[in-house]
Design a protein around this motif. Structure first.
Motif, PDB file in Angstrom:
ATOM      1  N   LEU A   5      -6.032 -17.712  -5.464  1.00  0.00           N
ATOM      2  CA  LEU A   5      -6.556 -16.350  -5.487  1.00  0.00           C
ATOM      3  C   LEU A   5      -8.059 -16.332  -5.757  1.00  0.00           C
ATOM      4  O   LEU A   5      -8.599 -15.344  -6.239  1.00  0.00           O
ATOM      5  N   ALA A   6      -8.724 -17.416  -5.423  1.00  0.00           N
ATOM      6  CA  ALA A   6     -10.166 -17.507  -5.650  1.00  0.00           C
ATOM      7  C   ALA A   6     -10.899 -16.400  -4.909  1.00  0.00           C
ATOM      8  O   ALA A   6     -10.547 -16.043  -3.776  1.00  0.00           O
ATOM      9  N   HIS A   7     -11.901 -15.827  -5.566  1.00  0.00           N
ATOM     10  CA  HIS A   7     -12.754 -14.769  -5.016  1.00  0.00           C
ATOM     11  C   HIS A   7     -12.007 -13.453  -4.799  1.00  0.00           C
ATOM     12  O   HIS A   7     -12.522 -12.565  -4.121  1.00  0.00           O
ATOM     13  N   GLN A   8     -10.811 -13.320  -5.380  1.00  0.00           N
ATOM     14  CA  GLN A   8     -10.051 -12.084  -5.284  1.00  0.00           C
ATOM     15  C   GLN A   8     -10.175 -11.285  -6.581  1.00  0.00           C
ATOM     16  O   GLN A   8     -10.381 -11.850  -7.660  1.00  0.00           O
ATOM     17  N   THR A   9     -10.054  -9.979  -6.474  1.00  0.00           N
ATOM     18  CA  THR A   9     -10.011  -9.121  -7.653  1.00  0.00           C
ATOM     19  C   THR A   9      -8.629  -8.509  -7.755  1.00  0.00           C
ATOM     20  O   THR A   9      -8.004  -8.185  -6.738  1.00  0.00           O
ATOM     21  N   ALA A  10      -8.134  -8.354  -8.971  1.00  0.00           N
ATOM     22  CA  ALA A  10      -6.759  -7.894  -9.160  1.00  0.00           C
ATOM     23  C   ALA A  10      -6.674  -6.861 -10.276  1.00  0.00           C
ATOM     24  O   ALA A  10      -7.153  -7.097 -11.388  1.00  0.00           O
ATOM     25  N   LEU A  11      -6.055  -5.735  -9.962  1.00  0.00           N
ATOM     26  CA  LEU A  11      -5.767  -4.689 -10.938  1.00  0.00           C
ATOM     27  C   LEU A  11      -4.269  -4.726 -11.221  1.00  0.00           C
ATOM     28  O   LEU A  11      -3.459  -4.563 -10.311  1.00  0.00           O
ATOM     29  N   VAL A  34      -9.480 -10.602 -13.008  1.00  0.00           N
ATOM     30  CA  VAL A  34      -8.364  -9.736 -13.383  1.00  0.00           C
ATOM     31  C   VAL A  34      -8.835  -8.572 -14.237  1.00  0.00           C
ATOM     32  O   VAL A  34      -9.619  -8.756 -15.177  1.00  0.00           O
ATOM     33  N   LEU A  35      -8.325  -7.387 -13.917  1.00  0.00           N
ATOM     34  CA  LEU A  35      -8.549  -6.226 -14.776  1.00  0.00           C
ATOM     35  C   LEU A  35      -7.242  -5.942 -15.510  1.00  0.00           C
ATOM     36  O   LEU A  35      -6.248  -5.509 -14.911  1.00  0.00           O
ATOM     37  N   VAL A  36      -7.237  -6.216 -16.801  1.00  0.00           N
ATOM     38  CA  VAL A  36      -6.086  -5.978 -17.665  1.00  0.00           C
ATOM     39  C   VAL A  36      -6.108  -4.507 -18.072  1.00  0.00           C
ATOM     40  O   VAL A  36      -7.150  -3.983 -18.477  1.00  0.00           O
ATOM     41  N   THR A  37      -4.967  -3.825 -17.979  1.00  0.00           N
ATOM     42  CA  THR A  37      -4.925  -2.402 -18.320  1.00  0.00           C
ATOM     43  C   THR A  37      -3.725  -2.096 -19.201  1.00  0.00           C
ATOM     44  O   THR A  37      -2.714  -2.799 -19.176  1.00  0.00           O
ATOM     45  N   GLY A  38      -3.856  -1.032 -19.972  1.00  0.00           N
ATOM     46  CA  GLY A  38      -2.774  -0.596 -20.840  1.00  0.00           C
ATOM     47  C   GLY A  38      -3.280   0.423 -21.836  1.00  0.00           C
ATOM     48  O   GLY A  38      -4.454   0.805 -21.821  1.00  0.00           O
ATOM     49  N   ARG A  39      -2.393   0.843 -22.722  1.00  0.00           N
ATOM     50  CA  ARG A  39      -2.754   1.873 -23.694  1.00  0.00           C
ATOM     51  C   ARG A  39      -3.329   1.315 -24.986  1.00  0.00           C
ATOM     52  O   ARG A  39      -3.949   2.042 -25.750  1.00  0.00           O
ATOM     53  N   ASP A  40      -3.120   0.025 -25.247  1.00  0.00           N
ATOM     54  CA  ASP A  40      -3.497  -0.570 -26.522  1.00  0.00           C
ATOM     55  C   ASP A  40      -4.712  -1.484 -26.342  1.00  0.00           C
ATOM     56  O   ASP A  40      -4.578  -2.606 -25.840  1.00  0.00           O
ATOM     57  N   PRO A  41      -5.900  -1.037 -26.742  1.00  0.00           N
ATOM     58  CA  PRO A  41      -7.099  -1.867 -26.578  1.00  0.00           C
ATOM     59  C   PRO A  41      -7.014  -3.206 -27.312  1.00  0.00           C
ATOM     60  O   PRO A  41      -7.559  -4.204 -26.833  1.00  0.00           O
ATOM     61  N   ALA A  79     -11.697   1.443 -12.179  1.00  0.00           N
ATOM     62  CA  ALA A  79     -11.239   0.068 -11.965  1.00  0.00           C
ATOM     63  C   ALA A  79     -12.035  -0.604 -10.855  1.00  0.00           C
ATOM     64  O   ALA A  79     -12.421  -1.785 -10.965  1.00  0.00           O
ATOM     65  N   THR A  80     -12.282   0.116  -9.787  1.00  0.00           N
ATOM     66  CA  THR A  80     -13.054  -0.437  -8.671  1.00  0.00           C
ATOM     67  C   THR A  80     -14.458  -0.809  -9.120  1.00  0.00           C
ATOM     68  O   THR A  80     -14.985  -1.879  -8.765  1.00  0.00           O
ATOM     69  N   GLU A  81     -15.080   0.027  -9.915  1.00  0.00           N
ATOM     70  CA  GLU A  81     -16.415  -0.263 -10.427  1.00  0.00           C
ATOM     71  C   GLU A  81     -16.408  -1.518 -11.293  1.00  0.00           C
ATOM     72  O   GLU A  81     -17.297  -2.374 -11.169  1.00  0.00           O
ATOM     73  N   MET A  82     -15.405  -1.638 -12.176  1.00  0.00           N
ATOM     74  CA  MET A  82     -15.354  -2.785 -13.086  1.00  0.00           C
ATOM     75  C   MET A  82     -15.073  -4.088 -12.355  1.00  0.00           C
ATOM     76  O   MET A  82     -15.419  -5.169 -12.838  1.00  0.00           O
ATOM     77  N   LEU A  83     -14.448  -3.985 -11.175  1.00  0.00           N
ATOM     78  CA  LEU A  83     -14.140  -5.191 -10.392  1.00  0.00           C
ATOM     79  C   LEU A  83     -15.187  -5.456  -9.319  1.00  0.00           C
ATOM     80  O   LEU A  83     -14.934  -6.174  -8.351  1.00  0.00           O
ATOM     81  N   GLY A  84     -16.359  -4.870  -9.482  1.00  0.00           N
ATOM     82  CA  GLY A  84     -17.469  -5.177  -8.593  1.00  0.00           C
ATOM     83  C   GLY A  84     -17.462  -4.439  -7.273  1.00  0.00           C
ATOM     84  O   GLY A  84     -18.111  -4.866  -6.311  1.00  0.00           O
ATOM     85  N   GLY A  85     -16.720  -3.331  -7.201  1.00  0.00           N
ATOM     86  CA  GLY A  85     -16.763  -2.510  -6.003  1.00  0.00           C
ATOM     87  C   GLY A  85     -15.613  -2.652  -5.054  1.00  0.00           C
ATOM     88  O   GLY A  85     -15.560  -1.978  -4.013  1.00  0.00           O
ATOM     89  N   ARG A  86     -14.622  -3.505  -5.390  1.00  0.00           N
ATOM     90  CA  ARG A  86     -13.467  -3.649  -4.514  1.00  0.00           C
ATOM     91  C   ARG A  86     -12.254  -4.112  -5.307  1.00  0.00           C
ATOM     92  O   ARG A  86     -12.363  -4.829  -6.314  1.00  0.00           O
TER      93      ARG A  86
END
Length: 252
Positions: A5-11, A34-41, A79-86
């Motif tokens: 998954l090199a050079h890939q972004t994942a939400l 990877v963008l990790v998401t959830g309710r608990d920081p 999420a798109t912004e945090m992953l560099g636009g895509r």
């Protein structure tokens, strides 16, 4: 580290624990940002730190996806912004369980289950899939459940919501697949990080595996579906359930 998954972004929604966490770790180990998401920081920061300690790339974005189209759209933008636009890979993993039986499930519990399990991924996909198509392609993976196709006497609302998500997998594959967006689903069996003495272990009796599965098994299936290895897989539900749906082991 791997490179599948090199050079890939994942939400990955709901990735601060259990299946989502395992998928986040596996994706990062294969080279994805990877963008990790959830309710608990706090839990989110712990997963990010775990990934970074192994040399991977990860960030955390707080999210409480309850089904609001506006919230899904705003979340997709951030999420798109945090992953560099895509966003190359979207994993709809967040889930809610409410009510044990039909008669003890009130309207609030029913709405919560369908809000989190159906409406949230529906509107998040609506916000992200067109952008994937515009950028030349992407991957969407939904997390279903074995109870969507094998009836049990509890959790009817949850089972129905996961059945809806599996149906959406096929519909979205037809809708977005021609534009280069591959859509598939994983149907886990009974899976938990702590398999010792788990009360749900009885649900895996009579299967070839015979026990609760580990989250890492689902994570490896998610890596396969996100990678080019599965380029010919479209609109399918991959059962990773120890044989729960398809096999009955006869006692000797």
């Amino acid at each position: 580290m791997g490179t599948r998954l090199a050079h890939q972004t994942a939400l990955i929604t709901g990735s601060t624990s259990n299946l989502g966490r395992a998928i986040a770790l596996a994706y990062a180990a294969e080279g994805a940002h990877v963008l990790v998401t959830g309710r608990d920081p706090g839990r989110g920061a712990a997963v990010v730190a775990e990934i970074q300690a192994e040399g991977g790339r990860a960030d955390f974005l707080a999210a409480d996806l309850s089904g609001s189209p506006a919230a899904a759209s705003e979340f997709a933008t951030r999420a798109t912004e945090m992953l560099g636009g895509r966003i190359d890979i979207l994993v709809n993993n967040s889930g809610a369980i409410g009510g044990r039986t039909t008669t003890d499930t009130d309207e609030a519990a029913f709405d919560q289950v369908f809000g989190v399990n159906v409406k949230a991924p529906f509107f998040l996909t609506a916000a992200i899939a067109p952008a994937m198509a515009a950028q030349g392609g992407g991957v969407i993976i939904n997390l279903g459940s074995w109870v969507a196709r094998l009836g049990i006497p509890i959790g009817a609302a949850y089972a129905a919501s996961k059945g809806a998500l599996e149906t959406l997998t096929r519909a979205w594959s037809a809708e977005f697949g021609p534009a280069g967006v591959r859509v598939n689903a994983i149907s886990p069996g009974v899976v938990h990080a702590d398999t010792e003495g788990h009360p749900a272990a009885a649900m895996m009796k009579g299967t070839p595996y015979g026990a609760i599965g580990k989250p890492e098994a689902i994570a490896q299936a998610a890596v396969y579906l996100a990678s080019a290895d599965s380029a010919f897989a479209h609109g399918t539900v991959l059962d990773v359930d120890g044989g729960r749906i398809g096999v009955a082991v006869m006692a000797s």
